[in-house]
Design a protein around this motif. Structure first.
Motif, PDB file in Angstrom:
ATOM      1  N   VAL A   1      51.517   7.022  49.086  1.00 31.21           N
ATOM      2  CA  VAL A   1      52.364   6.581  47.973  1.00 31.21           C
ATOM      3  C   VAL A   1      52.189   7.541  46.807  1.00 31.21           C
ATOM      4  N   GLU A   2      53.213   7.623  45.955  1.00 35.90           N
ATOM      5  CA  GLU A   2      53.188   8.570  44.848  1.00 35.90           C
ATOM      6  C   GLU A   2      54.082   8.069  43.723  1.00 35.90           C
ATOM      7  N   PHE A   3      53.670   8.323  42.468  1.00 32.03           N
ATOM      8  CA  PHE A   3      54.487   8.006  41.303  1.00 32.03           C
ATOM      9  C   PHE A   3      55.379   9.182  40.940  1.00 32.03           C
ATOM     10  N   HIS A   4      56.625   8.876  40.582  1.00 31.68           N
ATOM     11  CA  HIS A   4      57.529   9.870  40.004  1.00 31.68           C
ATOM     12  C   HIS A   4      56.956  10.305  38.658  1.00 31.68           C
TER      13      HIS A   4
ATOM     14  N   SER B   1      52.384  12.640  54.198  1.00 29.47           N
ATOM     15  CA  SER B   1      52.038  12.987  52.821  1.00 29.47           C
ATOM     16  C   SER B   1      53.302  13.271  52.016  1.00 29.47           C
ATOM     17  N   LEU B   2      53.217  13.016  50.700  1.00 30.24           N
ATOM     18  CA  LEU B   2      54.333  13.210  49.775  1.00 30.24           C
ATOM     19  C   LEU B   2      53.849  13.883  48.502  1.00 30.24           C
ATOM     20  N   SER B   3      54.781  14.533  47.791  1.00 27.98           N
ATOM     21  CA  SER B   3      54.463  15.053  46.465  1.00 27.98           C
ATOM     22  C   SER B   3      55.759  15.273  45.693  1.00 27.98           C
ATOM     23  N   PHE B   4      55.805  14.780  44.442  1.00 33.16           N
ATOM     24  CA  PHE B   4      56.949  15.005  43.565  1.00 33.16           C
ATOM     25  C   PHE B   4      56.801  16.346  42.855  1.00 33.16           C
ATOM     26  N   HIS B   5      57.915  17.051  42.711  1.00 36.80           N
ATOM     27  CA  HIS B   5      57.963  18.232  41.859  1.00 36.80           C
ATOM     28  C   HIS B   5      57.831  17.794  40.401  1.00 36.80           C
ATOM     29  N   SER B   6      57.248  18.630  39.563  1.00 38.54           N
ATOM     30  CA  SER B   6      56.995  18.250  38.171  1.00 38.54           C
ATOM     31  C   SER B   6      58.274  17.944  37.402  1.00 38.54           C
ATOM     32  N   SER B   7      59.409  18.472  37.829  1.00 42.53           N
ATOM     33  CA  SER B   7      60.685  18.163  37.175  1.00 42.53           C
ATOM     34  C   SER B   7      61.170  16.775  37.518  1.00 42.53           C
ATOM     35  N   GLY B   8      60.651  16.208  38.620  1.00 46.12           N
ATOM     36  CA  GLY B   8      61.129  14.925  39.100  1.00 46.12           C
ATOM     37  C   GLY B   8      62.384  15.021  39.940  1.00 46.12           C
TER      38      GLY B   8
ATOM     39  N   CYS C   1      59.600   5.404  38.878  1.00 52.63           N
ATOM     40  CA  CYS C   1      59.877   5.285  40.313  1.00 52.63           C
ATOM     41  C   CYS C   1      58.616   5.557  41.126  1.00 52.63           C
ATOM     42  N   ILE C   2      58.609   5.062  42.371  1.00 54.21           N
ATOM     43  CA  ILE C   2      57.541   5.356  43.311  1.00 54.21           C
ATOM     44  C   ILE C   2      58.160   5.773  44.635  1.00 54.21           C
ATOM     45  N   ALA C   3      57.404   6.536  45.417  1.00 56.25           N
ATOM     46  CA  ALA C   3      57.841   6.941  46.758  1.00 56.25           C
ATOM     47  C   ALA C   3      56.761   6.582  47.754  1.00 56.25           C
ATOM     48  N   SER C   4      57.194   6.312  48.983  1.00 59.37           N
ATOM     49  CA  SER C   4      56.239   5.996  50.051  1.00 59.37           C
ATOM     50  C   SER C   4      56.602   6.764  51.313  1.00 59.37           C
TER      51      SER C   4
ATOM     52  N   ASP D   1      56.925   4.915  60.239  1.00 60.88           N
ATOM     53  CA  ASP D   1      58.263   4.695  60.794  1.00 60.88           C
ATOM     54  C   ASP D   1      59.173   5.892  60.551  1.00 60.88           C
ATOM     55  N   SER D   2      58.582   7.039  60.162  1.00 61.18           N
ATOM     56  CA  SER D   2      59.294   8.316  59.979  1.00 61.18           C
ATOM     57  C   SER D   2      60.174   8.351  58.735  1.00 61.18           C
ATOM     58  N   THR D   3      60.013   7.408  57.829  1.00 59.35           N
ATOM     59  CA  THR D   3      60.896   7.348  56.666  1.00 59.35           C
ATOM     60  C   THR D   3      60.182   7.730  55.376  1.00 59.35           C
ATOM     61  N   VAL D   4      60.991   8.149  54.419  1.00 54.69           N
ATOM     62  CA  VAL D   4      60.572   8.355  53.033  1.00 54.69           C
ATOM     63  C   VAL D   4      61.450   7.455  52.176  1.00 54.69           C
ATOM     64  N   LYS D   5      60.835   6.618  51.340  1.00 56.91           N
ATOM     65  CA  LYS D   5      61.591   5.679  50.517  1.00 56.91           C
ATOM     66  C   LYS D   5      61.220   5.845  49.051  1.00 56.91           C
ATOM     67  N   VAL D   6      62.221   5.659  48.201  1.00 51.49           N
ATOM     68  CA  VAL D   6      62.034   5.765  46.754  1.00 51.49           C
ATOM     69  C   VAL D   6      62.557   4.482  46.105  1.00 51.49           C
ATOM     70  N   TRP D   7      61.716   3.867  45.253  1.00 49.45           N
ATOM     71  CA  TRP D   7      62.090   2.632  44.556  1.00 49.45           C
ATOM     72  C   TRP D   7      62.062   2.833  43.048  1.00 49.45           C
ATOM     73  N   ASP D   8      62.921   2.105  42.352  1.00 46.94           N
ATOM     74  CA  ASP D   8      62.808   1.973  40.906  1.00 46.94           C
ATOM     75  C   ASP D   8      61.926   0.764  40.628  1.00 46.94           C
ATOM     76  N   ILE D   9      60.863   0.932  39.860  1.00 46.17           N
ATOM     77  CA  ILE D   9      59.899  -0.155  39.663  1.00 46.17           C
ATOM     78  C   ILE D   9      60.245  -1.034  38.468  1.00 46.17           C
ATOM     79  N   ARG D  10      61.307  -0.675  37.702  1.00 44.40           N
ATOM     80  CA  ARG D  10      61.734  -1.561  36.621  1.00 44.40           C
ATOM     81  C   ARG D  10      62.606  -2.682  37.173  1.00 44.40           C
ATOM     82  N   MET D  11      63.405  -2.340  38.186  1.00 45.00           N
ATOM     83  CA  MET D  11      64.302  -3.329  38.789  1.00 45.00           C
ATOM     84  C   MET D  11      63.847  -3.726  40.187  1.00 45.00           C
TER      85      MET D  11
END
Length: 468
Positions: free
Chosen positions: A192-195, A233-240, A200-203, A207-217
């Motif tokens: 898991v990773e924070f934007h 493994s995941l990693s966000f670019h610094s620009s988002g 937002c967060i990503a997981s 199951d071979s998937t990458v998912k992104v959620w908005d944590i406010r809604m």
């Protein structure tokens, strides 16, 4: 002002691990790269040409996670031996060690101020510690299976965790409560990773998937099925704007979050890609694999002012706008759609020919486990002493491969029976700590129920008086 996009390019190829690479992380000063491995070692690679690599020895089992502190003066490692070590990433290989959990420690992370350490474990718990003296703060205990990954939000107020119970949980650090659980996982959650905006967060899952959620809604924004096997493994670019992933299918993928599509598919490892990470500035990213290799890539993305862009994202997020990734309309690709396809029409396929590169197997100096006192730590304000002052000879690179300082356990010269007894006591104390935490939760629930019963009795009494 932007420049045309260029394809990512493979810049460095480090060899030295003797088993699968499990984790990679850049030093914020961009002079070093740390990697952990199933070979029980943490390695620190120096980017300057002809500089030695350091192999830090001390863990008694696989190193599952490595992380530099925000200042770069410390690197933390989590291990299958149930401990966490804090190292000063220099030639002497000094470290301090503490037993963090009763089972494998899967991940470790620093808060943005460098004062707090976050760990997660196969014992189903998440724990917080002070970096100074490694004092235990509290546990988060609601997961029902192994917790493979836990991360701080950029502002340190929230924690996200992913588990083999097929959930992603969001925690409030101050209240110590789980504020939301995402159940949309089809498999175990590996990472898991924070934007960077913190909205937002990503997981990544088995199951071979990458998912992104908005944590406010608490809303699913993007769902990628571009990989053919488990995503590790995941990693966000610094620009988002970009998200990097590595998978058992042997591929790295870069997703364009603004367009909601696959951007690049990269080939370089022979076998599963087990670890990926962007550098703090986003100019580079690293990958590690089961082939024991560590690859460093130059991003070559458009050269925009990422700092200004990120500030804009945070400002818009603070205004409570609709859920977005990088403040854009969400796009959720369907399986089989262009955005989730691995074809070159949706993402450029690049194959790095590492066979034609000069193999970078720098001279490796094995160091550690020299010990430094936790009292030497003051949050993240540890000053690295220069290698020259620690060297044993007249030149900076002439030193003994192992320092004369012996680990704490060797100094004590305790008998195996005493060591076993102490190990048992530590384990029992850890269990007691968890039990107390659970009892506190149950006591709070009981108090709430009692208060509710008293309120109901008072209402009934009031109604009875009104009837009389």
């Amino acid at each position: 002002m932007t420049t045309p996009l260029e394809d990512p390019s493979l810049e460095r190829h480090f060899k030295g691990h003797r088993d699968t690479v499990t984790s990679v992380d850049f030093n914020p000063n961009m002079k070093q790269l740390a990697s952990g491995s199933m070979d029980h070692c943490l390695m620190v690679w120096n980017f300057k040409p002809q500089m030695r690599a350091y192999r830090f020895v001390g863990h008694k089992d696989a190193v599952m996670s490595v992380r530099f502190s925000p200042s770069g003066h410390l690197v933390a490692s989590a291990s299958r031996d149930k401990t966490v070590r804090l190292w000063i990433p220099s030639v002497k290989g000094e470290s301090t060690v503490f037993k963090a959990h009763t089972a494998t420690v899967r991940s470790v992370d620093f808060s943005s101020d460098g004062q707090t350490l976050l760990t997660s474990s196969d014992d189903k718990t998440i724990k917080l510690w002070t970096v100074h003296r490694q004092k235990f703060l509290f546990s988060l205990n609601q997961h029902m299976n192994w917790v493979r990954s836990a991360k701080f939000s950029p502002d340190g107020r929230l924690i996200v965790s992913g588990s083999d119970d097929k959930t992603v949980k969001l925690w409030d650090r101050n209240s110590k409560e789980c504020v939301h659980t995402f159940y949309e996982q089809g498999g175990f959650v590996n990472h898991v990773e924070f934007h960077p905006s913190g909205t937002c967060i990503a997981s990544a899952g088995t199951d071979s998937t990458v998912k992104v959620w908005d944590i406010r809604m608490n809303k699913l924004l993007q769902h990628y099925t571009a990989h053919a096997s488990a995503v590790n493994s995941l990693s966000f670019h610094s620009s988002g704007n970009y998200l990097l992933s590595g998978s058992d299918d042997g591929q790295l993928k870069v997703f364009d979050l603004l367009e909601g599509r696959l951007f690049y598919t990269l080939h370089g490892h022979q076998g599963p890609v087990t670890a990926v990470a962007f550098s703090r500035g986003g100019d580079y990213f690293a990958s590690g694999g089961s082939d024991e290799q560590v690859l460093v890539w130059k991003t070559n993305f458009d050269q925009m002012d990422f700092t200004e862009l990120l500030q804009t994202h945070k400002q818009r997020a603070s205004n409570g706008n609709a859920p977005t990734v990088a403040d854009i309309a969400p796009k959720i690709p369907r399986p089989g759609s262009a955005a989730s396809s691995v074809s070159k029409s949706s993402g450029k396929g690049l194959r790095a020919d590492i066979k034609n590169m000069d193999d970078e197997a720098p001279e490796v100096t094995e160091v550690g486990p020299a010990m430094f006192s936790p009292a030497e730590l003051s949050g993240d304000d540890v000053e690295m002493r220069s290698a020259d002052s620690r060297s044993r000879g007249s030149r900076g690179d002439e030193f003994q491969s192992r320092p004369t300082t012996q680990p704490l356990e060797e100094k004590s010269a305790m008998t195996p029976q005493l060591a076993g007894t102490l190990e048992h006591i530590v384990g029992q104390l850890d269990i007691l700590t968890q039990t107390v935490s659970l009892l506190e939760q149950r006591l709070t629930m009981t108090e709430d129920k009692l208060r509710e019963c008293l309120d109901n009795q008072q209402k009934l009494a009031a109604q009875s008086r009104q009837k009389d």
